[in-house]
Design a protein around this motif. Structure first.
Motif, PDB file in Angstrom:
ATOM      1  N   GLY A 197      10.955 -58.807 -29.264  1.00  9.93           N
ATOM      2  CA  GLY A 197      10.301 -59.019 -30.541  1.00  9.93           C
ATOM      3  C   GLY A 197      11.104 -59.942 -31.439  1.00  9.93           C
ATOM      4  N   LEU A 198      12.420 -59.786 -31.414  1.00 11.40           N
ATOM      5  CA  LEU A 198      13.269 -60.650 -32.242  1.00 11.40           C
ATOM      6  C   LEU A 198      13.165 -62.107 -31.816  1.00 11.40           C
ATOM      7  CD1 LEU A 198      16.502 -58.491 -32.701  1.00 11.40           C
ATOM      8  CD2 LEU A 198      14.533 -58.712 -34.237  1.00 11.40           C
ATOM      9  N   GLN A 202      11.981 -65.107 -34.256  1.00  9.50           N
ATOM     10  CA  GLN A 202      12.685 -66.376 -34.436  1.00  9.50           C
ATOM     11  C   GLN A 202      11.756 -67.562 -34.198  1.00  9.50           C
ATOM     12  OE1 GLN A 202      16.217 -66.494 -32.015  1.00  9.50           O
ATOM     13  NE2 GLN A 202      16.946 -64.510 -32.751  1.00  9.50           N
ATOM     14  N   ALA A 203      10.812 -67.406 -33.283  1.00  7.53           N
ATOM     15  CA  ALA A 203       9.890 -68.493 -32.951  1.00  7.53           C
ATOM     16  C   ALA A 203       8.707 -68.580 -33.909  1.00  7.53           C
ATOM     17  CB  ALA A 203       9.391 -68.312 -31.523  1.00  7.53           C
ATOM     18  N   PRO A 218      24.490 -59.134 -36.201  1.00  6.82           N
ATOM     19  CA  PRO A 218      24.844 -60.438 -35.613  1.00  6.82           C
ATOM     20  C   PRO A 218      23.749 -61.486 -35.784  1.00  6.82           C
ATOM     21  CG  PRO A 218      25.407 -58.662 -34.107  1.00  6.82           C
ATOM     22  CD  PRO A 218      24.591 -58.053 -35.201  1.00  6.82           C
ATOM     23  N   GLN A 219      22.476 -61.058 -35.768  1.00  8.77           N
ATOM     24  CA  GLN A 219      21.378 -61.999 -35.952  1.00  8.77           C
ATOM     25  C   GLN A 219      21.425 -62.627 -37.347  1.00  8.77           C
ATOM     26  OE1 GLN A 219      18.938 -62.864 -33.755  1.00  8.77           O
ATOM     27  NE2 GLN A 219      19.462 -61.457 -32.103  1.00  8.77           N
ATOM     28  N   VAL A 220      21.775 -61.829 -38.340  1.00  9.43           N
ATOM     29  CA  VAL A 220      21.829 -62.319 -39.719  1.00  9.43           C
ATOM     30  C   VAL A 220      23.081 -63.163 -39.935  1.00  9.43           C
ATOM     31  CG1 VAL A 220      21.881 -61.658 -42.157  1.00  9.43           C
ATOM     32  CG2 VAL A 220      20.495 -60.346 -40.522  1.00  9.43           C
ATOM     33  N   ASN A 223      22.780 -66.585 -38.767  1.00  7.90           N
ATOM     34  CA  ASN A 223      21.687 -67.318 -39.409  1.00  7.90           C
ATOM     35  C   ASN A 223      20.486 -67.521 -38.485  1.00  7.90           C
ATOM     36  OD1 ASN A 223      20.649 -68.498 -41.807  1.00  7.90           O
ATOM     37  ND2 ASN A 223      20.990 -70.547 -40.979  1.00  7.90           N
ATOM     38  N   ALA A 224      20.372 -66.662 -37.459  1.00  5.95           N
ATOM     39  CA  ALA A 224      19.201 -66.728 -36.593  1.00  5.95           C
ATOM     40  C   ALA A 224      17.990 -66.111 -37.288  1.00  5.95           C
ATOM     41  CB  ALA A 224      19.476 -66.003 -35.277  1.00  5.95           C
ATOM     42  N   LEU A 225      18.232 -65.093 -38.119  1.00  5.13           N
ATOM     43  CA  LEU A 225      17.180 -64.418 -38.873  1.00  5.13           C
ATOM     44  C   LEU A 225      17.693 -64.118 -40.276  1.00  5.13           C
ATOM     45  CD1 LEU A 225      15.963 -61.939 -36.104  1.00  5.13           C
ATOM     46  CD2 LEU A 225      14.656 -63.887 -36.979  1.00  5.13           C
TER      47      LEU A 225
END
Length: 328
Positions: A197-198, A202-203, A218-220, A223-225
């Motif tokens: 889902g993540l 992102q897409a 880690p995603q934040v 800067n991926a999300l």
């Protein structure tokens, strides 16, 4: 005493001692002998998720103390029921579940009928940590705050899709309860694993997703999300600029998952106590606590096995009615 009598008495004492030793060797495992074979830690979700990350962090330290290999095995499927049932029916006295709120609480509200007696078949062994979730959106999401984001959702009732892990998992339930709390109508898209889902988030194929802090931070940070809110009672040290849902106008809203060790109810008490003792020792290690704190963890200690069972019971009392009501 005649010498023959003394000899007979000595022989009886030797035989008695030998008998006692034979009895000791024949009795079930003691605290010093368990485990007698590799220990299997079943994670009822996909690799790379919250429970998997935490289990693999602790496993090497547990292994050192038990002096037996500790193997982490992922058995996802059926919203965690596949792995949970496998542990509940294990008879080798060396299989435990890395149990979370998804498997041990929420599934009781969502599976009707349950495929097995989950409450009766599993017992608590040790707690690990408690972790909030983050409301994640695409890094290019125009809304700069949760309030602005909620307003954008209200302008498109029923048109926006949010993602989660499998139905009944913490990411799903938190997303469902949040939508109810803020008053928005959304479409739910469950995935086999939250990480899938993540990737769609992102897409740009999803509007948002709640994810456990262990994997969301880690995603934040990369800067991926983007994170709009955290579901805990306090802000995360790793992301101090992200406000809580409670401070944004919903004081009664809080969402957590937790990680624990559970085992078949048939596991001997000596093994339960031994594993609990080892987990308690590992959780006191500064490097382990630092790593878990970096995941946004809150700590309450390993607890005693009886206290873990009481914790499970209270979580079920509070959450099962809420989940059933929200999912109607």
């Amino acid at each position: 005493m005649p010498s023959s009598a003394r000899l007979s008495r000595r022989r009886l004492l030797v035989l008695a001692a030998a008998g006692a030793l034979s009895f000791a060797l024949a009795t079930p495992a003691t605290a010093t002998t368990w485990p007698t074979q590799p220990v299997r830690l079943v994670v009822a979700s996909s690799a790379g998720g919250n429970a998997d990350v935490v289990a693999r962090l602790l496993a090497p330290e547990i292994e050192k103390r038990l002096r037996q290999p500790v193997v982490v095995e992922n058995l996802p499927g059926s919203s965690g029921m596949q792995g949970t049932e496998a542990v509940a029916k294990a008879t080798d006295d060396h299989t435990l579940l890395v149990g979370t709120s998804s498997q041990l609480v929420f599934n009781l509200a969502l599976f009707d009928p349950m495929p097995f007696d989950l409450v009766g078949a599993l017992r608590g062994v040790a707690m690990i940590n408690k972790v909030p979730l983050l409301l994640l959106v695409n890094k290019d999401e125009p809304a700069a705050s949760m309030a602005a984001y909620v307003e954008s959702l209200k302008a498109r009732p029923g048109q926006v899709a949010y993602g989660s892990g499998p139905t009944g998992t913490t990411t799903h339930i938190t997303g469902m309860l949040w939508a109810d709390a803020v008053g928005v109508e959304l479409r739910h898209v469950p995935y086999r694993a939250g990480s899938e889902g993540l990737r769609d988030l992102q897409a740009g194929r999803l509007s948002h997703q709640f994810d456990v802090a262990v994997t969301a931070i880690p995603q934040v940070q990369s800067n991926a999300l983007k994170a709009l809110a955290v579901t805990g009672r306090q802000r995360l040290a790793a992301l101090p600029d992200v406000p809580t849902v409670a401070e944004l106008g919903y004081p009664d809203f809080a969402g957590y998952t937790w990680n624990s060790f559970a085992a078949p109810s048939s596991l001997p008490q000596v093994a339960v106590d031994r594993f609990n003792q080892v987990v308690a020792e590992v959780l006191q290690m500064p490097e382990i606590r630092q790593r878990l704190a970096g995941f946004g963890s809150e700590f309450g200690g390993a607890m005693t096995p009886a206290d873990v069972d009481a914790f499970y019971a209270e979580e079920r009392r509070v959450w099962i009615p809420l989940v059933r009501e929200a999912s109607r």
